[in-house]
Write an enzyme that holds these catalytic residues in place. Structure first.
Site, PDB file in Angstrom:
ATOM      1  N   TYR A 142      -6.750  -0.910  -8.622  1.00 34.11           N
ATOM      2  CA  TYR A 142      -6.101  -0.658  -7.337  1.00 34.11           C
ATOM      3  C   TYR A 142      -5.818  -1.945  -6.560  1.00 34.11           C
ATOM      4  O   TYR A 142      -4.691  -2.182  -6.131  1.00 34.11           O
ATOM      5  CB  TYR A 142      -6.940   0.300  -6.480  1.00 34.11           C
ATOM      6  CG  TYR A 142      -6.261   0.667  -5.187  1.00 34.11           C
ATOM      7  CD1 TYR A 142      -5.285   1.649  -5.161  1.00 34.11           C
ATOM      8  CD2 TYR A 142      -6.572   0.018  -3.998  1.00 34.11           C
ATOM      9  CE1 TYR A 142      -4.638   1.986  -3.986  1.00 34.11           C
ATOM     10  CE2 TYR A 142      -5.933   0.344  -2.820  1.00 34.11           C
ATOM     11  CZ  TYR A 142      -4.969   1.326  -2.818  1.00 34.11           C
ATOM     12  OH  TYR A 142      -4.318   1.647  -1.652  1.00 34.11           O
ATOM     13  N   ILE A 162       0.841  -1.199   0.000  1.00 39.02           N
ATOM     14  CA  ILE A 162       0.000   0.000   0.000  1.00 39.02           C
ATOM     15  C   ILE A 162       0.876   1.249   0.000  1.00 39.02           C
ATOM     16  O   ILE A 162       0.603   2.211  -0.725  1.00 39.02           O
ATOM     17  CB  ILE A 162      -0.990  -0.023   1.179  1.00 39.02           C
ATOM     18  CG1 ILE A 162      -2.067  -1.084   0.909  1.00 39.02           C
ATOM     19  CG2 ILE A 162      -1.619   1.357   1.399  1.00 39.02           C
ATOM     20  CD1 ILE A 162      -3.022  -1.326   2.054  1.00 39.02           C
ATOM     21  N   VAL A 216       2.120   1.613  -3.583  1.00 38.26           N
ATOM     22  CA  VAL A 216       1.090   2.078  -4.519  1.00 38.26           C
ATOM     23  C   VAL A 216       0.688   3.521  -4.224  1.00 38.26           C
ATOM     24  O   VAL A 216       0.574   4.343  -5.132  1.00 38.26           O
ATOM     25  CB  VAL A 216      -0.150   1.155  -4.474  1.00 38.26           C
ATOM     26  CG1 VAL A 216      -1.312   1.753  -5.251  1.00 38.26           C
ATOM     27  CG2 VAL A 216       0.189  -0.228  -5.012  1.00 38.26           C
ATOM     28  N   GLU A 217       0.469   3.823  -2.962  1.00 37.14           N
ATOM     29  CA  GLU A 217      -0.071   5.134  -2.603  1.00 37.14           C
ATOM     30  C   GLU A 217       0.913   6.284  -2.804  1.00 37.14           C
ATOM     31  O   GLU A 217       0.516   7.359  -3.238  1.00 37.14           O
ATOM     32  CB  GLU A 217      -0.563   5.129  -1.151  1.00 37.14           C
ATOM     33  CG  GLU A 217      -1.816   4.320  -0.929  1.00 37.14           C
ATOM     34  CD  GLU A 217      -3.066   4.961  -1.512  1.00 37.14           C
ATOM     35  OE1 GLU A 217      -3.068   6.175  -1.782  1.00 37.14           O
ATOM     36  OE2 GLU A 217      -4.052   4.230  -1.699  1.00 37.14           O
ATOM     37  N   SER A 218       2.172   6.074  -2.451  1.00 41.02           N
ATOM     38  CA  SER A 218       3.100   7.217  -2.478  1.00 41.02           C
ATOM     39  C   SER A 218       4.453   6.909  -3.102  1.00 41.02           C
ATOM     40  O   SER A 218       5.332   7.767  -3.065  1.00 41.02           O
ATOM     41  CB  SER A 218       3.326   7.738  -1.060  1.00 41.02           C
ATOM     42  OG  SER A 218       4.111   6.823  -0.307  1.00 41.02           O
TER      43      SER A 218
END
Length: 188
Positions: free
Chosen positions: A168, A68, A71-73
């Site tokens: 996602y 996560i 993927v997120e940052s």
């Protein structure tokens, strides 16, 4: 014991990944998502100890937390002073500032704990809302809920509708599997 939220390797992708779903240089599809994880693992090493500690405390697979973050940052690489471009999400795990307080620094263990707690809370909410789902469905749904809230879960009609490109959950799962096989495993 990580058992409740640690079946990453048993989760199948919700649908076949097309070769255009993810792209990275000359890699596409699953290979592109794995390539992003391979690149991000270098930056993730800095956070491995807090990720492992948070994972142990919340009974969740550390590879899922790391994925996560990837993927997120992109492990902070896409952030400016810890914020996304719109300044609506904060930290490695891109916690939405409109719905959550912001404890600690953007790359702190407090932040990782907050993000992972949001993930686990989403999984638990789905367990209440959908008591007949399998543990794999809870994990997939929890990943989607992390990104798009429990009320919006539409993962099990053959689609991954957690974001505009419908990828996602698969992106997180692909990266988590890669990271699990490369040092972010329960036994690491």
């Amino acid at each position: 014991n990580y058992q409740p939220y640690s079946e990453i390797n048993r989760i199948a992708l919700a649908f076949q990944i097309s070769e255009t779903t993810f792209t990275f240089a000359f890699a596409t599809g699953v290979h592109a998502a794995e390539k992003f994880a391979e690149i991000d693992i270098v930056r993730l090493q800095r956070y491995k100890v807090p990720i492992m500690r948070v994972a142990r405390n919340l009974c969740i697979d550390p590879a899922l937390i790391a994925a996560i973050i990837s993927v997120e940052s992109r492990v902070g690489a896409t952030l400016v002073d810890g914020w996304n471009r719109q300044r609506t999400q904060y930290g490695l795990m891109q916690v939405h500032a409109h719905y959550n307080s912001i404890p600690g620094a953007w790359d702190s263990e407090d932040h990782i704990t907050q993000g992972a707690t949001i993930l686990v809370s989403g999984i638990k909410a789905l367990q209440t809302k959908y008591p007949t789902w399998s543990s794999q469905q809870y994990l997939r749904g929890g990943i989607c809920a992390y990104h798009d809230k429990v009320r919006n879960i539409r993962v099990y009609d053959g689609m991954d509708n957690c974001n505009l490109s419908n990828d996602y959950v698969n992106n997180v799962i692909i990266r988590a599997k890669y990271l699990q096989n490369n040092g972010f495993s329960i036994l690491a």
